[in-house]
Design an enzyme around this catalytic site. Sequence first.
Site, mmCIF file in Angstrom:
data_model
loop_
_atom_site.group_PDB
_atom_site.id
_atom_site.type_symbol
_atom_site.label_atom_id
_atom_site.label_comp_id
_atom_site.label_asym_id
_atom_site.label_seq_id
_atom_site.Cartn_x
_atom_site.Cartn_y
_atom_site.Cartn_z
ATOM 1 N N CYS A 12 0.891 -1.227 -0.017
ATOM 2 C CA CYS A 12 0.023 -0.069 0.003
ATOM 3 C C CYS A 12 0.897 1.088 -0.039
ATOM 4 O O CYS A 12 2.209 1.108 0.238
ATOM 5 C CB CYS A 12 -1.044 0.034 1.028
ATOM 6 S SG CYS A 12 -0.010 0.271 2.670
ATOM 7 N N HIS A 40 6.430 -7.033 6.854
ATOM 8 C CA HIS A 40 6.277 -8.592 7.056
ATOM 9 C C HIS A 40 6.837 -9.252 6.054
ATOM 10 O O HIS A 40 5.757 -10.188 5.358
ATOM 11 C CB HIS A 40 5.071 -9.104 7.870
ATOM 12 C CG HIS A 40 4.972 -8.342 8.956
ATOM 13 N ND1 HIS A 40 5.666 -8.938 10.103
ATOM 14 C CD2 HIS A 40 4.272 -7.460 9.584
ATOM 15 C CE1 HIS A 40 5.517 -8.401 11.121
ATOM 16 N NE2 HIS A 40 4.533 -7.261 10.940
ATOM 17 N N HIS A 83 3.143 1.436 10.639
ATOM 18 C CA HIS A 83 2.438 1.575 11.786
ATOM 19 C C HIS A 83 2.380 2.322 12.688
ATOM 20 O O HIS A 83 1.614 2.616 13.510
ATOM 21 C CB HIS A 83 2.823 0.294 12.386
ATOM 22 C CG HIS A 83 2.464 -1.137 11.782
ATOM 23 N ND1 HIS A 83 1.526 -1.175 10.830
ATOM 24 C CD2 HIS A 83 3.200 -2.447 11.872
ATOM 25 C CE1 HIS A 83 1.641 -2.509 10.292
ATOM 26 N NE2 HIS A 83 2.592 -3.129 10.857
ATOM 27 N N HIS A 133 -1.818 -5.276 18.204
ATOM 28 C CA HIS A 133 -1.169 -5.141 16.950
ATOM 29 C C HIS A 133 -0.475 -3.681 16.996
ATOM 30 O O HIS A 133 -0.732 -2.952 17.791
ATOM 31 C CB HIS A 133 -2.220 -4.430 15.687
ATOM 32 C CG HIS A 133 -1.796 -4.491 14.530
ATOM 33 N ND1 HIS A 133 -1.093 -3.328 13.984
ATOM 34 C CD2 HIS A 133 -1.801 -5.254 13.355
ATOM 35 C CE1 HIS A 133 -0.571 -3.466 12.788
ATOM 36 N NE2 HIS A 133 -1.031 -4.748 12.568
ATOM 37 N N GLU A 135 0.184 -1.113 15.659
ATOM 38 C CA GLU A 135 -0.494 0.325 15.081
ATOM 39 C C GLU A 135 -1.276 0.584 16.514
ATOM 40 O O GLU A 135 -1.383 1.868 16.641
ATOM 41 C CB GLU A 135 -1.264 -0.147 13.920
ATOM 42 C CG GLU A 135 -1.842 1.233 13.362
ATOM 43 C CD GLU A 135 -3.060 1.208 12.500
ATOM 44 O OE1 GLU A 135 -3.029 0.339 11.565
ATOM 45 O OE2 GLU A 135 -4.271 1.667 12.558
ATOM 46 N N CYS A 201 -8.584 2.930 6.511
ATOM 47 C CA CYS A 201 -7.816 3.082 5.400
ATOM 48 C C CYS A 201 -8.398 2.163 4.327
ATOM 49 O O CYS A 201 -8.710 1.206 4.658
ATOM 50 C CB CYS A 201 -6.313 2.898 5.461
ATOM 51 S SG CYS A 201 -5.547 2.815 4.009
ATOM 52 N N ASN A 231 -3.842 -11.242 5.118
ATOM 53 C CA ASN A 231 -4.543 -10.442 3.901
ATOM 54 C C ASN A 231 -4.347 -11.245 2.508
ATOM 55 O O ASN A 231 -5.233 -11.152 1.666
ATOM 56 C CB ASN A 231 -4.171 -8.899 3.759
ATOM 57 C CG ASN A 231 -2.811 -8.860 3.562
ATOM 58 O OD1 ASN A 231 -2.732 -8.634 2.201
ATOM 59 N ND2 ASN A 231 -1.678 -8.643 4.383
ATOM 60 N N SER A 273 2.242 -7.256 1.780
ATOM 61 C CA SER A 273 3.638 -7.192 1.852
ATOM 62 C C SER A 273 4.435 -7.530 0.886
ATOM 63 O O SER A 273 5.773 -7.946 1.203
ATOM 64 C CB SER A 273 3.890 -8.173 3.193
ATOM 65 O OG SER A 273 2.944 -8.228 3.972
#
Length: 290
Positions: A12, A40, A83, A133, A135, A201, A231, A273
């Site tokens: 992203c 990652h 993050h 997480h 973030e 996002c 993901n 990633s």
Amino acid sequence: MEVKLAQCAGFCFGVKRAVDTVYEQIESGKTIYTYGPIVHNEEVVSDLEKKGVKVIETKQELLEMPVLSEDDKGTVSVIIRAHGVPREIYDILDKKNMDCVDATCPFVKRIHKIVDKESAAGKHIIIIGNPGHPEVEGIMGWCNGSVTVLETPEEALEFDVPKNTKICIVSQTTYNYKKFQYIVEIFQKKGYNDSVANTICNATEERQRSAQDLAKEADVMIVIGGKHSSNTRKLYEICSRECAQTYFIQTLDDLHLELPKAVRLVGITAGASTPNKLIEEVQNYVRINF
Ligand code: F3S
């Protein structure tokens, strides 16, 4: 036969920006650390390692590093990944005389600013997301007062503070929008005086939507990404639903394609990633060999 890449695939905006920052910083000749792995993806991290970039894994590790002398000031840079991190980390870097190169994604930075301001104004901050997480840990570290992290609607139903408490709700950037809305409604039904900032996002959603669009028209789909990347698995699931011949690969070595003559369109997508280089390799391989 045509090979087509999904409109949104791979890194992203925020992760690409952070990875590019590390490569730029290598050129500076300083000693470069990243605070946590920058992305990652083992290949990217090991490529950076070969170029001398080290990873500081924990706050404890950072605390144990020596304070740089006045002469050595400016010789070490620590890059903050997309993050983001708690405010405390910036303070520690400052005390250590290390340069901080902040690659926090601007969308995450926006959340830090919101919670900083709203909590300073006395609001109780609610973060909707995964408490483990990084973030979310980073966002928590910008709150000046009380904060609660909730991951599920059930937890929201159980949430209980005096009704006159002013609350401010934000979300982890990758949280599901529908679930977020549902949780916000729970708070509103409970009668809290709240302010809500939708901080989700849409990079994840866009990646999924464009994978689905492509899978609908493709005869074969290739999904590139880490085995453990949730993901990427989600992309695989979406594509398999639309296209029976969907492959999930980590690297080009995993690709054992058999393409019947009737195949007209091969679609490619990649998890968050997956570096561009790998996506290009797969694209070129399919183009040249079939
Ligand atoms: Fe990526 Fe930034 Fe969104 S890191 S997922 S563009 S919040």
